[in-house]
Motif scaffolding. Sequence first.
Motif, mmCIF file in Angstrom:
data_model
loop_
_atom_site.group_PDB
_atom_site.id
_atom_site.type_symbol
_atom_site.label_atom_id
_atom_site.label_comp_id
_atom_site.label_asym_id
_atom_site.label_seq_id
_atom_site.Cartn_x
_atom_site.Cartn_y
_atom_site.Cartn_z
ATOM 1 N N SER A 137 0.139 2.256 6.593
ATOM 2 C CA SER A 137 0.700 2.545 5.265
ATOM 3 C C SER A 137 0.826 4.040 5.042
ATOM 4 O O SER A 137 1.819 4.529 4.483
ATOM 5 C CB SER A 137 -0.183 1.931 4.175
ATOM 6 N N PHE B 120 -6.915 2.005 2.403
ATOM 7 C CA PHE B 120 -5.510 2.047 2.804
ATOM 8 C C PHE B 120 -5.366 2.072 4.320
ATOM 9 O O PHE B 120 -6.031 2.849 5.021
ATOM 10 C CB PHE B 120 -4.819 3.256 2.183
ATOM 11 N N GLN C 22 0.818 -1.204 0.000
ATOM 12 C CA GLN C 22 0.000 0.000 0.000
ATOM 13 C C GLN C 22 0.860 1.266 0.000
ATOM 14 O O GLN C 22 0.523 2.253 -0.660
ATOM 15 C CB GLN C 22 -0.941 -0.007 1.202
#
Length: 366
Positions: free
Chosen positions: A235, A231, A214
Amino acid sequence: MRFVRVDELTKGMRLAKPIYNKNGVLLYDRDTKLTSQGINSIKNFKLIGIYILEPAEPLPPMTQDDIEFERFQTMSVFGLKEDMDSLKAGKKPVNMQGLIKSVVKRYAKRSNKVNFVQNLRSCDDYVYKHSINVAVLSALMGARLRISVEDMKDMVYAALVHDIGKLFIESEIIEKKVLSEEDKKVIALSEAKGDRYLQELEFFNDNVKEILKQKAALQNNKKIKADDKQFKECSRILQIAEMYDDMTSMKIGKEPCSDIIAIREFLANDDTYSEKIVAALIDSMKILYPGICVEFSNTYSGLVIRANEENVLRPLVLCFNDNQIYDFDKETVRNNLQIKDIMKTMDKRIKIDQETINEYLRKYNS
């Protein structure tokens, strides 16, 4: 303090940061004046550049925490390099768990607020020092966002290995001051190769791999919105940590920018970068604290005499030019004046001690 490239060093310049050899032994301490022999030694270390003090600049104080931070940055490189070499060879890293534990223990505390000092880097150790700093920043932000212990460890692991692709790039390209379009394509391909390579290794759990995957997507596609729920928070933390260190660190062909410029970049793009995570970054570091000199938008300069805990970009500043105090928390001040940047040269600075700063504060508050 300012950054000077190795080929621009001259005799008599004073070191702002200590220089260690590859074994962590101190070679040149702060405030050391450079000699011809010292400049040759620095060139032999293949450093990109060093931080020097201006002729009129007093030696900045260092707390024990500052010293420990620099020591940790220096000593962690060797174990990480050994592990990255192992990973490149498809072997299991032996130091990684200890390094992860050390980063989490030192920096995953909400009370920690560090003076995030950038380290000296060469083309040979840039990836390792960058990765360690990204891991530290990720832990600092993760603590403020109350990331779980397991996610914290996985995020730090991802931070330490995320840049392995750059180790596949030929040194002739890395050492170039100006990159051609073909060089940039080679670098992009190597980074993509590194991302794929990490996904294929068996030494990471699925969560570490997902964070890495990600983060790479966020890095390659700036159109992904900050509120995209696909997400992971880890990340996005890693994305901002990597960008912050990359913007503020020394590198070939590009001057490092200040904390203020980097933070403004994030704040100006709140549709891309999560406001909550950027706030955690700001809360992790000492920025515009008393004693820091700044440049105004009208070419004036001044000294921060009181930090603003609510908004770090709005401190109380004593102006050198007119001896007036400006409170940037007041809209009437901000409508006519802005803090442009941290002062790059200190030659025009007057030396003011803490007692004098306190005296100005008492007058301002009375």
